[in-house]
Design an enzyme around this catalytic site. Structure first.
Site, PDB file in Angstrom:
ATOM      1  N   CYS A   1       0.843  -1.206   0.000  1.00  0.00           N
ATOM      2  CA  CYS A   1       0.000   0.000   0.000  1.00  0.00           C
ATOM      3  C   CYS A   1       0.881   1.261   0.000  1.00  0.00           C
ATOM      4  O   CYS A   1       1.614   1.496  -0.947  1.00  0.00           O
ATOM      5  CB  CYS A   1      -0.981  -0.028   1.165  1.00  0.00           C
ATOM      6  SG  CYS A   1      -2.338   1.173   0.983  1.00  0.00           S
TER       7      CYS A   1
ATOM      8  N   HIS B   1      -4.003  -4.537   0.029  1.00  0.00           N
ATOM      9  CA  HIS B   1      -3.520  -5.105   1.287  1.00  0.00           C
ATOM     10  C   HIS B   1      -3.635  -6.623   1.249  1.00  0.00           C
ATOM     11  O   HIS B   1      -4.724  -7.157   1.456  1.00  0.00           O
ATOM     12  CB  HIS B   1      -4.335  -4.566   2.455  1.00  0.00           C
ATOM     13  CG  HIS B   1      -4.064  -3.141   2.786  1.00  0.00           C
ATOM     14  ND1 HIS B   1      -3.037  -2.753   3.626  1.00  0.00           N
ATOM     15  CD2 HIS B   1      -4.672  -2.002   2.383  1.00  0.00           C
ATOM     16  CE1 HIS B   1      -3.040  -1.434   3.733  1.00  0.00           C
ATOM     17  NE2 HIS B   1      -4.014  -0.953   2.984  1.00  0.00           N
TER      18      HIS B   1
ATOM     19  N   GLU C   1      -2.690  -8.671   3.469  1.00  0.00           N
ATOM     20  CA  GLU C   1      -3.033  -9.142   4.810  1.00  0.00           C
ATOM     21  C   GLU C   1      -4.528  -9.022   5.114  1.00  0.00           C
ATOM     22  O   GLU C   1      -5.019  -9.566   6.093  1.00  0.00           O
ATOM     23  CB  GLU C   1      -2.203  -8.390   5.870  1.00  0.00           C
ATOM     24  CG  GLU C   1      -2.645  -6.975   6.166  1.00  0.00           C
ATOM     25  CD  GLU C   1      -2.201  -5.933   5.150  1.00  0.00           C
ATOM     26  OE1 GLU C   1      -2.430  -4.741   5.401  1.00  0.00           O
ATOM     27  OE2 GLU C   1      -1.609  -6.321   4.112  1.00  0.00           O
TER      28      GLU C   1
END
Length: 203
Positions: free
Chosen positions: A79, A185, A187
Site C-alpha cells: 500500500c 492489502h 493481509e
C-alpha cells in the site's frame, strides 16, 4: 527471518498476523542498522506519503532501505509502502520518495472516470497480473482488498506486473529486480492475499 519495518506508519500487527498464519516468523524492526540482517524485508504503510517519508528520515531509515534494495535480498512494499518506493508523490504537495523504482505517485483523476466513482478507492477489486513468481498459483485475474486515494505512475512498463481498473486502469503491482510493491492489502485479502505473501516467503 523476515523483518517488518516499523516507522510508526504501518498496520504492523495485521501484517505480522498474516505471516503467522503461514507459519512464518517475523520481527517488527525499528533499528535501520539491523535491516541488512534479515533475509527479506516488508515495508508496510498507512497514511500520508509526506508524513511517512518524514518518519523514515527521522529514524535514519532512508539510506538503509535504499542499501537493502541494492542487495540481492527481496523487499516488498505494501500500500503506502509500495508508493514510498517511487521517486516522488504529489500528495498534499510535492515530496521526494525513496527513488528505488522510477515513477511518481498521483491522485485519482476523477475527470477521467467513465462514471462517477467515490474516492478513495476502497473495497474489493480485481487485479490483472502478468506471469510472475509473486502470483504463482493465482488466476491472472483475482480479487484483492484496496484502500487508497493515490496510485503510482510507473515510468518503466517492464516494472509493472499488476493492473487494476477503477475509473481507468492504474498500476497496482510492480517488480524491479529484487524489489516488489503491491497497492492492495494482502493481509486483508483472505486466501488470495495469503497466497501472495506465501509466494514472497518462497522467493
Amino acid at each position: 527471518m523476515i523483518g517488518i519495518v516499523d516507522y510508526n506508519m504501518g498496520n504492523l500487527a495485521s501484517v505480522q498476523n498474516a505471516f503467522a498464519k503461514l507459519g512464518c516468523e517475523t520481527v517488527v524492526e525499528s533499528n535501520p542498522a539491523k535491516f541488512k540482517d534479515y533475509e527479506k524485508l516488508i515495508l508496510p504503510g498507512v497514511g500520508a506519503f509526506g508524513d511517512a517519508m518524514e518518519h523514515l528520515r527521522e529514524r535514519n531509515m532512508v539510506g538503509a532501505l535504499q542499501s537493502y534494495a541494492k542487495s540481492e535480498k527481496h523487499m516488498l512494499g505494501i500500500c503506502l509502502g509500495m508508493q514510498l518506493l517511487f521517486e516522488s508523490s504529489e500528495e498534499f504537495g510535492s515530496h521526494a520518495g525513496l527513488g528505488i523504482i522510477k515513477g511518481n505517485v498521483k491522485t485519482f483523476d476523477a475527470s477521467m472516470f467513465s462514471e462517477p466513482l467515490k474516492i478513495p478507492h476502497m473495497g474489493w477489486n480485481r487485479m490483472f497480473t502478468t506471469k510472475h513468481p509473486l502470483f504463482e498459483g493465482l488466476d491472472e485475474e483475482h480479487y484483492l482488498y484496496f484502500v487508497h486515494t493515490y496510485h503510482v505512475n510507473c515510468s518503466n512498463e517492464e516494472d509493472i506486473i499488476g493492473r487494476t481498473n477503477y475509473g481507468y486502469e492504474f498500476t497496482s503491482a510492480v517488480a524491479c529486480g529484487n524489489v516488489f510493491g503491491i497497492q492492495p492489502h494482502p493481509e486483508k485479502s483472505h486466501t488470495n492475499g495469503l497466497k501472495i505473501l506465501e509466494n514472497f516467503i518462497g522467493l
